[in-house]
Design a protein around this motif. Structure first.
Motif, short mmCIF file in Angstrom:
data_model
loop_
_atom_site.label_atom_id
_atom_site.label_comp_id
_atom_site.label_asym_id
_atom_site.label_seq_id
_atom_site.Cartn_x
_atom_site.Cartn_y
_atom_site.Cartn_z
N ALA A 96 103.60 31.76 53.94
CA ALA A 96 102.34 31.33 53.34
C ALA A 96 102.05 29.85 53.49
O ALA A 96 100.91 29.46 53.63
CB ALA A 96 102.31 31.71 51.86
N PRO A 99 102.18 27.87 57.89
CA PRO A 99 101.02 27.86 58.79
C PRO A 99 99.93 26.88 58.34
O PRO A 99 99.07 26.51 59.13
CB PRO A 99 100.49 29.30 58.70
CG PRO A 99 101.61 30.10 58.18
CD PRO A 99 102.42 29.20 57.33
N LEU A 100 99.98 26.47 57.08
CA LEU A 100 98.92 25.62 56.55
C LEU A 100 99.34 24.17 56.41
O LEU A 100 98.74 23.41 55.67
CB LEU A 100 98.49 26.14 55.17
CG LEU A 100 97.69 27.44 55.17
CD1 LEU A 100 97.50 27.94 53.77
CD2 LEU A 100 96.35 27.22 55.83
N THR A 111 96.32 28.94 48.35
CA THR A 111 97.30 29.90 48.85
C THR A 111 98.43 30.04 47.85
O THR A 111 98.89 31.15 47.56
CB THR A 111 97.86 29.44 50.21
OG1 THR A 111 96.77 29.04 51.01
CG2 THR A 111 98.61 30.55 50.88
N LEU B 291 94.97 31.78 55.00
CA LEU B 291 95.79 31.55 56.18
C LEU B 291 94.92 31.55 57.43
O LEU B 291 95.14 30.76 58.35
CB LEU B 291 96.86 32.63 56.31
CG LEU B 291 98.01 32.54 55.33
CD1 LEU B 291 98.99 33.66 55.54
CD2 LEU B 291 98.73 31.21 55.50
#
Lengths: 305, 320
Positions: A96, A99-100, A111, B291
């Motif tokens: 989670a 990727p950010l 998230t 995401l």
């Protein structure tokens, strides 16, 4: 979480006061354990990991199932309750948050809130939303020390917390991995140029923080023997407050902040009323942020233009 | 609108589209063909639109991350409900007074806390929302955890729609005015806008208070629609729900907020048949959305009817 061990003695005001300090230290050491995870994660990737309180809840449930369903000894249960949340913490970071890493901080925060909601709702689905009694492994018989009663669970919680914090301090200050962690929190790019695998270090930070939160979950089951899937929400927020109080990013700060938080709460419960407890915690936060936003032990960061 | 402006602003078509949408919904309402269940959802959608658009003013347009919107909503709800119960003033006065008190609180809280930035501001506003809730739990007049009952259910869906409409028009027009440009410049770069002579403290507090005003209004409508309010209606989760609507729609996009609000109000209802998995799905969708599209459904763009026409091959690329 209402302190069950609150022992009231009529006419002995001083005794009650000291009694509340004992209760506060036990509660504070739990907050400190959770706050460590917040402070380490914030220090390294500047993220308020909202799911951290839920990791703590999962720790309590892992401990519960290990002790009741599988009848494992306390030490093994505690180890499992640290290991499984640690793995889960790494998984969450990988799926989670990683990727950010370049995304705006608000997206990562949302998230994190999503992950927190997901864990809570899955837990309600699997474990049912009803509270469960945590097994009483230690005798509740209090130790009398010149009029002050200290229960055995409180002593065990305090000692375990101190051992875990000493172990963490050793890891961060004296080992090579700890040095790498400190380097990454100071400057990610420079650290990676020095040959440090940033992703590995961040994973490790999540694992360590989650393991401590898992341990805190078992500890809280030992003192206040009722666990349920939403038990992590308030302690999670308060532990974050504790981390800010002590200076976010600072490990001794998180310990100090946790203790102050626990003491304030149990004194407010005793002297004013338990219903005002949550307001006090957050008022403390706002005052600290306005007076000294870096917290008690935090270092100030200059704003770059 | 000329071709040079890259960022599209809501156009006249949008107003037409909104007007048509509201008209058709109202025709259904007046004809009495709408079941009470859908009416309820419609009312909540309207209130959520007010909340989301007003939060977007703070979070999306001014760039100040607030997590305490439910607190302002609670203040508006309690003040207006108490006025209706004890003073028996007309609804409009009760609603306005509730909103004004929420706005004043916004100024009082905003002045010190808006010095903070980013995550710190978020956590301070979160704390503020929780403090408001605990105060409501402990006061005599608010009846603690039992909450206020027997509030006159005097809100109609038409009033909710009207207020939602006013909120949207106000925010859109504000965005286009000098003051709105000042707010946007604070979001883009606070230091630069300060250097350009914009009183950033004034504008930040202004946005905060205006957002709080509309949140208070929404709270008042909510109280008079439900007839019953309790502190648990205004928990931290409520703020998160509103924030999720704003972020999913796209920070800074008014139409995005509206679309996301409608989706997120209807979705949990539509998923009610698998009620056990409802919240799991909701949170899962939230994570996946963040995401794969962290800027939200619309980014900072606005939904334009012209674009929708073009999407379906009607051409019509002329500028209005």
């Amino acid at each position: 979480m209402a302190p069950l061990c609150l022992i009231k003695k009529e006419g002995v005001e001083m005794g009650l006061f000291i009694q509340q300090i004992v209760n506060g230290i036990a509660l504070g050491s739990i907050y400190a354990l959770i706050a460590l995870g917040y402070t380490m994660v914030y220090g390294i990737i500047r993220l308020i990991n909202f799911a951290h309180g839920d990791i703590y809840m999962l720790g309590a449930f892992v401990g519960y199932f290990a002790l009741t369903t599988y009848k494992l000894p306390f030490g093994v249960s505690l180890a499992l309750a640290m290991l499984i949340p640690a793995l889960l913490g790494m998984l969450i970071e990988r799926v989670a948050y990683r990727p950010l890493r370049k995304a705006p901080s608000i997206a990562v925060l949302i998230t994190a809130i999503g992950v927190s909601l997901l864990i809570e709702n899955l837990a309600m689905l699997w474990f049912s939303p009803d509270p469960r009694p945590f097994p009483q492994i230690f005798p509740l018989r209090p130790l009398e020390l010149s009029g002050i009663r200290v229960s055995i669970p409180q002593v065990i919680v305090f000692i375990t917390a101190v051992i875990l914090m000493m172990a963490l301090n050793f890891l961060v200050q004296k080992t090579k991995v700890g040095k790498a962690m400190r380097a990454v929190s100071q400057d990610k790019e420079a650290a990676s140029l020095m040959g440090i695998d940033i992703n590995r270090i961040i994973s490790l930070t999540f694992a360590l923080g989650s393991a401590l939160a898992g341990a805190a979950g078992v500890m809280v089951g030992v003192i206040y023997p009722r666990i349920q899937p939403l038990m992590g929400v308030m302690p999670g927020l308060k532990a974050f407050v504790a981390a800010v109080l002590g200076g976010i990013g600072s490990i001794p700060g998180a310990m100090l902040g946790g203790l102050i938080m626990g003491l304030t709460e149990s004194l407010v419960t005793a002297l004013i009323s338990s219903t005002w407890r949550d307001a006090i915690a957050f008022s403390l936060l706002i005052v600290i942020l306005l007076v000294k936003p870096t917290g008690i032990l935090g270092k100030s960061m200059r704003e770059k233009v | 609108m000329t071709l040079e402006t890259k960022q599209k602003k809501p156009d006249g078509y949008l107003m037409l589209f909104l007007a048509l949408l509201i008209l058709s919904v109202n025709l259904l309402l007046i004809s009495g063909k709408m079941p009470a269940y859908y009416k309820g959802i419609l009312g909540f959608a309207g209130i959520n639109i007010i909340l989301a658009v007003s939060l977007n003013l703070i979070n999306g347009i001014t760039g100040q991350f607030s997590l305490g919107h439910a607190g302002f909503m609670a203040v508006g709800a309690y003040v207006s409900a108490l006025i209706s119960i004890y003073l028996k003033w007309p609804l409009i006065l009760a609603l306005l007074l509730g909103a004004v008190v929420a706005a004043l609180l916004g100024i009082i809280i905003g002045l010190p806390t808006l010095r903070l930035k980013g995550d710190y501001l978020a956590i301070a506003t979160l704390g503020m929302g929780e403090i408001i809730r605990v105060v409501l739990l402990n006061l005599e007049i608010t009846k603690g955890a039992r909450g206020l009952t027997a509030i006159p259910r005097s809100t109609s869906i038409y009033l909710v729609e009207l207020v939602a409409f006013i909120t949207v028009i106000f925010t859109v027009n504000l965005m286009r005015s000098t003051h709105g440009r000042a707010l946007l410049s604070i979001r883009e770069d606070e230091i630069a806008s300060e250097a350009m002579g914009i009183n950033t403290t004034f504008y930040k507090v202004f946005a905060f208070a205006t957002g709080a005003f509309f949140a208070g209004l929404a709270g008042g409508l909510f109280a008079h629609l439900m007839g019953y309010i309790a502190p648990k209606n205004f928990e931290f989760m409520r703020s998160i729900e509103i924030l999720v609507m704003v972020v999913l729609g796209g920070l800074g996009s008014i139409t995005g907020s509206i679309v996301a609000t409608i989706i997120l109000t209807i979705l949990p209802e539509a998923l009610r048949s698998f009620s056990q998995y409802r919240m799991v799905l909701y949170s899962g969708l939230l994570i996946i959305m963040m995401l794969f599209r962290p800027q939200g459904l619309m980014g900072t763009k606005e939904l334009q009817v012209r674009e929708v026409f073009r999407l379906f091959g009607f051409g019509g690329g002329k500028n209005v």
